[in-house]
Design a protein around this motif. Sequence first.
Motif, PDB file in Angstrom:
ATOM      1  N   ALA A 173      21.108  29.934  32.202  1.00  9.66           N
ATOM      2  CA  ALA A 173      20.863  29.678  30.788  1.00  9.66           C
ATOM      3  C   ALA A 173      20.480  28.218  30.583  1.00  9.66           C
ATOM      4  N   SER A 174      19.814  27.942  29.464  1.00 14.13           N
ATOM      5  CA  SER A 174      19.293  26.596  29.209  1.00 14.13           C
ATOM      6  C   SER A 174      20.194  25.777  28.300  1.00 14.13           C
ATOM      7  N   ALA A 175      21.282  26.362  27.774  1.00 15.90           N
ATOM      8  CA  ALA A 175      22.133  25.725  26.767  1.00 15.90           C
ATOM      9  C   ALA A 175      21.383  25.564  25.451  1.00 15.90           C
ATOM     10  N   MET A 176      20.320  26.355  25.268  1.00 12.24           N
ATOM     11  CA  MET A 176      19.580  26.390  24.006  1.00 12.24           C
ATOM     12  C   MET A 176      19.370  27.843  23.601  1.00 12.24           C
ATOM     13  N   VAL A 177      19.229  28.058  22.299  1.00 11.21           N
ATOM     14  CA  VAL A 177      18.982  29.409  21.806  1.00 11.21           C
ATOM     15  C   VAL A 177      17.794  29.399  20.857  1.00 11.21           C
ATOM     16  N   GLY A 178      17.076  30.530  20.851  1.00  7.98           N
ATOM     17  CA  GLY A 178      16.075  30.749  19.832  1.00  7.98           C
ATOM     18  C   GLY A 178      16.767  31.287  18.593  1.00  7.98           C
ATOM     19  N   ASP A 179      16.415  30.732  17.444  1.00  5.36           N
ATOM     20  CA  ASP A 179      17.102  31.034  16.187  1.00  5.36           C
ATOM     21  C   ASP A 179      16.092  31.667  15.227  1.00  5.36           C
ATOM     22  N   LEU A 180      16.471  32.762  14.569  1.00  2.83           N
ATOM     23  CA  LEU A 180      15.572  33.446  13.635  1.00  2.83           C
ATOM     24  C   LEU A 180      16.361  33.910  12.428  1.00  2.83           C
ATOM     25  N   LYS A 181      15.885  33.538  11.250  1.00  3.27           N
ATOM     26  CA  LYS A 181      16.516  33.973  10.000  1.00  3.27           C
ATOM     27  C   LYS A 181      15.468  34.673   9.137  1.00  3.27           C
ATOM     28  N   VAL A 182      15.838  35.846   8.636  1.00  7.14           N
ATOM     29  CA  VAL A 182      14.954  36.629   7.766  1.00  7.14           C
ATOM     30  C   VAL A 182      15.311  36.311   6.320  1.00  7.14           C
ATOM     31  N   GLY A 183      14.386  35.679   5.593  1.00  7.63           N
ATOM     32  CA  GLY A 183      14.613  35.350   4.187  1.00  7.63           C
ATOM     33  C   GLY A 183      14.094  36.465   3.285  1.00  7.63           C
ATOM     34  N   MET A 184      14.906  36.889   2.309  1.00  7.22           N
ATOM     35  CA  MET A 184      14.558  38.041   1.468  1.00  7.22           C
ATOM     36  C   MET A 184      14.709  37.721  -0.008  1.00  7.22           C
ATOM     37  N   CYS A 185      13.900  38.383  -0.820  1.00  6.68           N
ATOM     38  CA  CYS A 185      14.026  38.281  -2.273  1.00  6.68           C
ATOM     39  C   CYS A 185      14.089  39.698  -2.852  1.00  6.68           C
ATOM     40  N   GLU A 186      14.667  39.810  -4.043  1.00 10.18           N
ATOM     41  CA  GLU A 186      14.854  41.126  -4.652  1.00 10.18           C
ATOM     42  C   GLU A 186      13.522  41.713  -5.097  1.00 10.18           C
TER      43      GLU A 186
END
Length: 243
Positions: A187-200
């Motif tokens: 492992a690289s001690a790093m992570v890929g980060d992904l956030k899904v932003g939503m609206c009504e």
Amino acid sequence: MSPPPWEALILVATYLDPKTLTIASCVSKSWLSSMSSDHIWKPVLTTHFPSLATLSSAVAYRRLFAMGHAAAARRNQKPPKPSLSLEDLVFAVSVSTRDGVVASGVRAGETLRMEAEGVCRFGVGCEGGVLKEGEEEVRVTWNVVLKGWGGVLTMVEREGKVRLVGGGEGWFWQELPAQGCCSGAVASAMVGDLKVGMCEEKGGGVRVEEVSVGILRVVDWRYVGVEDGLRYLQHFLLTNHST
């Protein structure tokens, strides 16, 4: 005038800093012999590199200090500028359900919305995409593509649930491989980060507006700088890059 006796040299040497000691050693052979004494260098080594002072006494303390100093200099050396730039890259993200792709976005690196100055975290606008009740289970992907299809690196490919609430987020992350020959096993001690932003959405459910992506350090869960992120990516996307 005759040169000072070696006893006097050693006495003076105990008050000198490592740099001055090294310079004084170049004066003559007799000074080199006097200034190289373990009696002088052991306390210097213990002060600057205490762990090395516990090693075998078969190695001169002066040499151990030189080794420790060289290692510290390499560790503190500023890394070179990355060979890649954001202009060389395309970011592609998608959000899917079992029925197919709900939302996707493809953006050139220079058009990405940087969420904080100098930080490797970007917003990728998405087209289409309404998630309705019963579609909380999603599959998300983030790929980084080298322009001209010179290389592709999958940063995140995960499945999980999102909360179908306007203004909410669905967070996903994936540990990234290490750079170099053992990238598949370490492992690289790093992570890929992904956030899904939503609206009504007026008709019910939520619309996927934007997907936020970035690279995080595991040690403190902070986003890496843009240059550090580019240096990581180039190890996988530039085949002629030497590690």
